[in-house]
Design a protein around this motif. Structure first.
Motif, PDB file in Angstrom:
ATOM      1  N   UNK A   1       0.970  -1.354   0.175  1.00 15.54           N
ATOM      2  CA  UNK A   1      -0.031  -0.019   0.042  1.00 15.54           C
ATOM      3  C   UNK A   1       0.971   1.187   0.002  1.00 15.54           C
ATOM      4  N   UNK A   2       2.140   1.333   0.760  1.00 16.47           N
ATOM      5  CA  UNK A   2       2.889   2.409   0.616  1.00 16.47           C
ATOM      6  C   UNK A   2       3.556   2.725  -0.673  1.00 16.47           C
ATOM      7  N   UNK A   3       3.738   1.469  -1.431  1.00 16.73           N
ATOM      8  CA  UNK A   3       4.254   1.489  -2.718  1.00 16.73           C
ATOM      9  C   UNK A   3       3.205   2.188  -3.700  1.00 16.73           C
ATOM     10  N   UNK A   4       1.900   1.600  -3.512  1.00 16.33           N
ATOM     11  CA  UNK A   4       0.882   2.143  -4.272  1.00 16.33           C
ATOM     12  C   UNK A   4       0.620   3.633  -3.970  1.00 16.33           C
ATOM     13  N   UNK A   5       1.021   4.225  -2.904  1.00 15.92           N
ATOM     14  CA  UNK A   5       0.675   5.690  -2.490  1.00 15.92           C
ATOM     15  C   UNK A   5       1.625   6.459  -3.261  1.00 15.92           C
ATOM     16  N   UNK A   6       2.987   5.863  -3.048  1.00 17.25           N
ATOM     17  CA  UNK A   6       4.061   6.523  -3.667  1.00 17.25           C
ATOM     18  C   UNK A   6       3.909   6.434  -5.318  1.00 17.25           C
ATOM     19  N   UNK A   7       3.370   5.660  -5.728  1.00 19.27           N
ATOM     20  CA  UNK A   7       3.280   5.657  -7.336  1.00 19.27           C
ATOM     21  C   UNK A   7       2.264   6.706  -7.415  1.00 19.27           C
ATOM     22  N   UNK A   8       1.073   6.725  -6.816  1.00 19.65           N
ATOM     23  CA  UNK A   8       0.128   7.777  -6.942  1.00 19.65           C
ATOM     24  C   UNK A   8       0.622   9.226  -6.903  1.00 19.65           C
ATOM     25  N   UNK A   9       1.513   9.535  -5.650  1.00 17.40           N
ATOM     26  CA  UNK A   9       2.011  10.874  -5.844  1.00 17.40           C
ATOM     27  C   UNK A   9       3.077  11.077  -6.723  1.00 17.40           C
ATOM     28  N   UNK A  10       3.753  10.091  -7.326  1.00 16.77           N
ATOM     29  CA  UNK A  10       4.754  10.411  -8.359  1.00 16.77           C
ATOM     30  C   UNK A  10       3.856  10.919  -9.775  1.00 16.77           C
ATOM     31  N   UNK A  11       2.622  10.068  -9.800  1.00 21.05           N
ATOM     32  CA  UNK A  11       1.893  10.567 -10.960  1.00 21.05           C
ATOM     33  C   UNK A  11       1.414  12.071 -10.920  1.00 21.05           C
TER      34      UNK A  11
ATOM     35  N   UNK B   1      -6.189   1.643  -2.260  1.00 14.03           N
ATOM     36  CA  UNK B   1      -5.285   1.701  -1.137  1.00 14.03           C
ATOM     37  C   UNK B   1      -6.234   1.780   0.271  1.00 14.03           C
ATOM     38  N   UNK B   2      -7.219   2.367   0.199  1.00 16.32           N
ATOM     39  CA  UNK B   2      -8.326   2.720   1.309  1.00 16.32           C
ATOM     40  C   UNK B   2      -8.907   1.381   1.325  1.00 16.32           C
ATOM     41  N   UNK B   3      -9.623   0.786   0.310  1.00 15.08           N
ATOM     42  CA  UNK B   3     -10.587  -0.325   0.300  1.00 15.08           C
ATOM     43  C   UNK B   3      -9.556  -1.657   0.711  1.00 15.08           C
ATOM     44  N   UNK B   4      -8.395  -1.737   0.194  1.00 14.98           N
ATOM     45  CA  UNK B   4      -7.606  -2.668   0.578  1.00 14.98           C
ATOM     46  C   UNK B   4      -7.020  -2.557   2.143  1.00 14.98           C
ATOM     47  N   UNK B   5      -6.671  -1.807   2.673  1.00 13.84           N
ATOM     48  CA  UNK B   5      -6.691  -1.453   3.887  1.00 13.84           C
ATOM     49  C   UNK B   5      -7.654  -1.581   4.861  1.00 13.84           C
ATOM     50  N   UNK B   6      -8.779  -1.320   4.683  1.00 11.07           N
ATOM     51  CA  UNK B   6     -10.002  -1.234   5.382  1.00 11.07           C
ATOM     52  C   UNK B   6     -10.484  -3.100   5.516  1.00 11.07           C
ATOM     53  N   UNK B   7     -10.267  -3.752   4.312  1.00  9.49           N
ATOM     54  CA  UNK B   7     -10.487  -5.172   4.166  1.00  9.49           C
ATOM     55  C   UNK B   7      -9.347  -5.934   5.050  1.00  9.49           C
TER      56      UNK B   7
ATOM     57  N   UNK C   1       9.789   1.687  -2.829  1.00  3.75           N
ATOM     58  CA  UNK C   1       9.422   3.180  -2.940  1.00  3.75           C
ATOM     59  C   UNK C   1      10.055   4.055  -4.054  1.00  3.75           C
ATOM     60  N   UNK C   2      11.228   3.772  -4.229  1.00  2.00           N
ATOM     61  CA  UNK C   2      11.918   4.412  -5.263  1.00  2.00           C
ATOM     62  C   UNK C   2      11.337   4.049  -6.714  1.00  2.00           C
ATOM     63  N   UNK C   3      11.265   2.802  -6.844  1.00  2.00           N
ATOM     64  CA  UNK C   3      10.731   2.287  -8.183  1.00  2.00           C
ATOM     65  C   UNK C   3       9.421   2.977  -8.318  1.00  2.00           C
ATOM     66  N   UNK C   4       8.422   2.876  -7.586  1.00  2.00           N
ATOM     67  CA  UNK C   4       7.119   3.036  -7.546  1.00  2.00           C
ATOM     68  C   UNK C   4       7.190   4.560  -7.661  1.00  2.00           C
TER      69      UNK C   4
ATOM     70  N   UNK D   1      10.480   5.936   4.638  1.00  2.00           N
ATOM     71  CA  UNK D   1       9.208   5.962   3.632  1.00  2.00           C
ATOM     72  C   UNK D   1       8.296   7.135   3.783  1.00  2.00           C
ATOM     73  N   UNK D   2       8.267   8.197   2.949  1.00  2.00           N
ATOM     74  CA  UNK D   2       7.215   9.404   3.096  1.00  2.00           C
ATOM     75  C   UNK D   2       5.970   9.157   1.989  1.00  2.00           C
ATOM     76  N   UNK D   3       6.390   8.330   1.151  1.00  2.00           N
ATOM     77  CA  UNK D   3       5.439   8.465  -0.381  1.00  2.00           C
ATOM     78  C   UNK D   3       5.197   9.910  -0.972  1.00  2.00           C
ATOM     79  N   UNK D   4       5.660  11.037  -0.610  1.00  2.00           N
ATOM     80  CA  UNK D   4       5.599  12.066  -1.309  1.00  2.00           C
ATOM     81  C   UNK D   4       6.840  12.818  -1.655  1.00  2.00           C
ATOM     82  N   UNK D   5       8.014  12.295  -1.044  1.00  2.00           N
ATOM     83  CA  UNK D   5       9.321  12.574  -1.267  1.00  2.00           C
ATOM     84  C   UNK D   5      10.065  11.761  -1.161  1.00  2.00           C
TER      85      UNK D   5
END
Length: 250
Positions: free
Chosen positions: A18-28, A221-227, A188-191, A156-160
């Protein structure tokens, strides 16, 4: 010696995904905001501070209004996110407390507001509209940053990625991190790279739909975390001491 239970190991792997997914999102998001909203970032505040310095020095760069809007909105997002994850001054416990999911869920409001305005302008916003768009996304990124920070995952910060890069390169000298930790940091870097690549490609080939990517990823991310972590109440008392011990070792 591995002291982690299978359930805890599984939860850590999901958290890292999920952290990788959030980092991917912030990169986009940063790729799109930089290319389409006046050369300003909405997640990478280090870049905006540097741009502000260049602007004040008269060396060119993005407009001051856009920079200040992004920085101010990001600050508001961090404040709101921190208030969400620290109700009554206390953070939740466990791998992924419910308050983290709540904060990320609330950040979707910023994403949704961005998309509504973006589609209203058919992906070609005016300068004034761009400022609102920067604000919506920066609030969302600030909330995401505060939520991830509360997890206390080293590097890990996902936005930097500067801190992550330092951890990765430092480990080449000390070689003190576990294989799992190295995989997390490299992930994180690759994402971040892949997110920026995806955002740039979408902006070139399907501009009007480009911001949808980050919205969908955050929903995932939100749905996966909740489940995955919905039964955290029963396991918090077990995982919290283990995590505290791991943090002391690191």
């Amino acid at each position: 010696m591995n002291t982690l239970t299978p359930t805890l190991s599984h939860n850590i792997r999901v958290r890292d995904l999920l952290l990788n997914a959030l980092t991917f999102s912030s990169g986009a998001i940063d790729a799109i905001s930089f290319l389409a909203l006046g050369k300003v970032f909405t997640a990478f505040m280090t870049g905006n501070i540097a741009f502000l310095g260049l602007r004040i020095a008269g060396a060119g760069g993005p407009g001051c209004v856009a920079i200040f809007v992004s920085m101010a909105a990001f600050s508001v997002g961090v404040y709101l996110g921190t208030r969400t994850v620290k109700r009554n001054g206390h953070e939740g416990t466990g791998i992924w407390p419910r308050r983290v999911t709540t904060a990320l869920g609330l950040s979707l409001l910023g994403h949704a507001a961005f998309l509504i305005l973006w589609f209203a302008y058919r992906g070609q916003p005016s300068n004034d509209a761009a400022h609102f768009l920067l604000g919506f996304w920066a609030i969302a990124m600030g909330m995401q940053s505060a939520a991830v920070r509360s997890l206390h995952v080293d590097g890990v910060f996902t936005t930097a990625a500067t801190a992550t890069f330092i951890f990765v390169m430092g480990d080449l000298v000390n070689w003190c991190e576990s294989a799992e930790e190295r995989m997390r940091l490299w992930g994180v870097l690759i994402s971040l790279f892949l997110g920026a690549l995806a955002g740039g490609l979408l902006l070139v080939h399907a501009q009007i739909f480009a911001p949808v990517l980050s919205f969908v990823v955050t929903i995932f991310v939100v749905m996966t975390a909740e489940i995955t972590f919905r039964d955290r109440v029963a396991t918090d008392n077990v995982t919290a001491p283990v995590l505290a011990g791991l943090n002391r070792v690191r």
